[in-house]
Design an enzyme around this catalytic site. Sequence first.
Site, mmCIF file in Angstrom:
data_model
loop_
_atom_site.group_PDB
_atom_site.id
_atom_site.type_symbol
_atom_site.label_atom_id
_atom_site.label_comp_id
_atom_site.label_asym_id
_atom_site.label_seq_id
_atom_site.Cartn_x
_atom_site.Cartn_y
_atom_site.Cartn_z
ATOM 1 N N HIS A 30 34.050 30.737 35.445
ATOM 2 C CA HIS A 30 35.379 30.951 36.005
ATOM 3 C C HIS A 30 35.503 32.254 36.777
ATOM 4 O O HIS A 30 34.703 33.172 36.605
ATOM 5 C CB HIS A 30 36.433 30.866 34.892
ATOM 6 C CG HIS A 30 36.662 29.473 34.408
ATOM 7 N ND1 HIS A 30 37.393 28.561 35.126
ATOM 8 C CD2 HIS A 30 36.214 28.827 33.305
ATOM 9 C CE1 HIS A 30 37.400 27.412 34.468
ATOM 10 N NE2 HIS A 30 36.687 27.546 33.360
ATOM 11 N N ARG A 66 38.070 20.377 23.005
ATOM 12 C CA ARG A 66 38.178 21.842 23.035
ATOM 13 C C ARG A 66 38.713 22.294 21.673
ATOM 14 O O ARG A 66 39.669 21.721 21.168
ATOM 15 C CB ARG A 66 39.152 22.280 24.115
ATOM 16 C CG ARG A 66 38.930 21.678 25.493
ATOM 17 C CD ARG A 66 40.167 21.971 26.336
ATOM 18 N NE ARG A 66 40.126 21.447 27.688
ATOM 19 C CZ ARG A 66 40.546 20.239 28.047
ATOM 20 N NH1 ARG A 66 40.971 19.382 27.132
ATOM 21 N NH2 ARG A 66 40.533 19.868 29.313
ATOM 22 N N ILE A 68 37.435 29.288 20.614
ATOM 23 C CA ILE A 68 36.758 29.571 21.885
ATOM 24 C C ILE A 68 36.802 28.327 22.766
ATOM 25 O O ILE A 68 35.857 27.551 22.824
ATOM 26 C CB ILE A 68 35.303 30.052 21.665
ATOM 27 C CG1 ILE A 68 35.235 31.107 20.561
ATOM 28 C CG2 ILE A 68 34.723 30.584 22.975
ATOM 29 C CD1 ILE A 68 35.981 32.402 20.840
#
Lengths: 120, 497, 419
Positions: free
Chosen positions: B53, B315, B340
């Site tokens: 990212h 996730r 995380i």
Amino acid sequence: MERKMVCISCPLGCRLTVTWEDENDIAVKGNKCAKGESYAQEEILAPKRVVTATVRAATGAVRRLPVKTNLPMLKGYIPALLNRIYKLELRPPIVRGQVLLKNIEGTGVDLVATRNLKKV
Amino acid sequence: MKNNIYDVAVVGAGVVGASIARKLSAYACDTVILEKEWDVSFGVTKTNSGIIHGGFHYPTSTLKGRLEVLGNIMFDRLQQELHFPFRRCGILAAAFTIEEMKTIEKMYMQGVENKVIGLELCNRDRIHSLEPKLNPDVVGGLHAPSGGVIEPYHFVFSLIESAKKNGVELRTRFKVVKAEKRKGHFLIQAENGESLRARYLVNAAGLYADEVSAIFNAEHLQIKPLKGQEFLLDRNAAGLPGKVIFPVPSIVSKGILVIPTPEGTCMVGPTAIEQKDKEDLSTSQSNFATVFHSARRLIPKISERDIITSFAGLRPTLKGNDFYIAISEKQPELIQVAGIQSPGLTAAPAIGEYVKDLLKKAGLVLTERPDYDPFVDEIPRIRKLSPYEADALVQKEPAYGEIICRCESVSEAEIVSAIRQGHTTMDGIKFYTRAQMGRCQGGFCSYKILKILQRETGMSIEEITKRGLGSNLITDRVGGLAVKDPAAAPTGTEEVK
Amino acid sequence: MIEKHYDAVVFGGGSAGLAAAVRIAGQGCSVAVLERENELGGILNQCIHNGFGIQRFKEDLTGPEYAERFIEMVEELDNVSIFLETTALEVTHGTPHSVFAYSKRYGVIKIECRAIVLAMGCRERNRGNIGIPGTRPAGVFTAGLAQRLINIDGYIPGRRAVILGSGDIGLIMARRLTWVGVEVLGVIEIQGYPSGLTRNIVQCLNDFNIPLYLSHTLSEIRGKDRVTGVTVTPLQDGKTVTAKSFDLDCDTILLSVGLIPDNELSRKFGVSLNPETGGPFVDAGLMSSVPGVFACGNVLHVHDLVDYVSEESERCASFVVEYLNGTYNPLLHHPIVSGANVKYVIPNKYLPGMTNRFYLRSLIVKNKAELVISLEGEPLKRKNLAHVQPSEMVSFSLDEQDLSRGSESREKKLEVSIY
């Protein structure tokens, strides 16, 4: 009695209507050739199929040798035949067309190899 | 190892655990990494979108915002050391309205505050020249040239390989089910009956960080899975962009993205759907419309005709939505690394550093190993070589000349090196080599891989699995099952002509 | 690096490649055949069932028998070089074309040639291509892969199977599974009609009372590690009727949901591809948009009988020889396009002054249909067809006489329709 079936003598696949009172009087409609009539007769009286399978090869370039019956086999005999085929073990060399089982169960049908199997 | 007690046990061999273990491998410290699956990277990391990212999504006030920026800049060096597929292709966030441009400006300011290098605001012409496949209705956006893409599982394989090379021990199929605090160490027991002892523990168990925390009598955590479904598209897809394309994010997630993978295929997704079950990775047809509608809005040439496969991942989210990385308040020898989710992959190298510092703070003495070697050998990949380079290689090692996977051009030698690195499931080999990952999805190569696996490992065909226990591929041999008489089928008369 | 030169290189040693190689070499040209596997014959080797060669040899042969006839022919020719376990990865077109072929034995060989025959066949559509929802456990196989595992390797993938798709491979596999002791719970077909040949429905399903669920779809796959079951949902007017869904407890799913011509190498040559067939656009001599690059067999379009593949490949080879002799003139070819109710017609061009053979696929199911070939809206030739359906390929020819009227017309484009 009446049964509808598809003739599988050739890829044309004629749709047949078969009617019969007893086994000596079977009428077939919808067939485009004579094969259709004999196919229908046989399907009613004694249906048969060509059996294909593989046999274990003891050694050789391929692990399993493909085989077939040289003639169509009565359907009722097929499961037992397959179980018997799977117990066989062959040693190369084998040539295509070689007879591996002769006159199976007295039916006059043989089991033959459908490819060559060379020695390694 | 002193008295058979490890200094540190890291629970979880995903990208976080692997980054921590690899960091610790630079020090004179006995580290073991514990993984419940049959191979590393088989949990949350396996289905990660693989984006490095650009540092503009989160404010500096968040831990994840800070670790993301720190992690991002560490990847160039890591790649030189570890040779995983990684490309700084750049990220674009595309706005369709003036309203959306305001959010873009906010993200830009956030990025600047995070000290991201090279961020730029783009007007219509600029953004379309950066990515000509964008929808003509895009009015402008944000460009983060430092953003990129990576193969997440491959990154983990390399980290683990490097860690192992420097003395870290890997125990797979080690599902932690029980732990006891003994004098100066934890006694850790696995489901399979194995046990070991370690002075410090790092909880990097991803979706199961809450369960592990409970096993060690540490904080009460609650990890909630957030499912994301993605679609993988063929490398020939007309919609394959040059850069990662983001929409303007919503509150829930970063939205549906279009991602050019580092190996040349294209990925679209992910969705963001809350669920309870941590094991449920099922895909659904209803997501298809959502994903493709959103993806086509960004890049109109995205087509469902190019789909190779679809998969879902979970996730591990935690209340508060920030990373929770801290020394446990209940167990001073335990470091919690939980919640995380994105941008966890980007932040992972920085998490490794951060956790190392926390371990020091917790009392672990860390001295640098003089013989630490950060480099691993690069395994040649036939698809990366020119025919002339390939020829030279095959003359030395013939197995490079046997192409097993035609879709992704993977040679037998590459499969063998995967197996020798310990990847002995079909999925492990797939993620390590890319064989079975292309358009035929293993139709032409899996029988060849099955053969190589048997030869290299001595496993029988019935023992080979897709991804571990219970996922066996072959049940029997021909002749092993009796052929039944189909009693229902009409049989012939017994007359023989 | 070893360098070799041939008149023609054939990509693929299956039914198409073998027939083409035999014909090209028979005309005195030198040929190299590149085959990925360790033996010639291609997919025919795993098709151990009978039903091949009825048109071609007027005999009912099994796949291996059919293949061996061609293998023996090719082995008798000394101007054919066979490269087994060899994969072409890099190709460039030009004069000559060059091919980089990878193998364990020779390393990378650079082969230069004037003509190329693409004969790579096709691959199977898989779960990802059709998007079946659910979990992703072990136990989902394409039918062709399962066929390979059972018939060549002797491995059985499961004990209770459901087959999705009534294509021929799926039907053949229903019988094969039964014949190795696997229980087949049903064949599921999304269309309202079977997509395989009728004789296979009869011999492979009806013989064993295996249910064929027409207008049904697989709506979910269950099982975490290995398949534990599927949900089957009927369709009504194209919509799923969830209320009538039912479950089948299987451990194995076989997918027989279509074949796609495998044109990776064609793309590398820069050949333009036809979205209707998935194969190259070809002229009357089966030459692609790249001069000297020809295509035949399932890489060109998916055939339903290998007999047609052999015929087409031999025809292709004759044109390759013309090309090598310098007598091939693509400028004389004119387009033929699909009209009403036709999915595709192959080749995409015809050549006046010879007998042109075409294969087409219908978009409709109809009894007593009529095939009409027209020029400027005027019918040039008509042919009665007893029955058409998308799964059955139709063939027809146009000879010199049929085309003679076209030679006077300025507009040369033919249109083929089914009414």
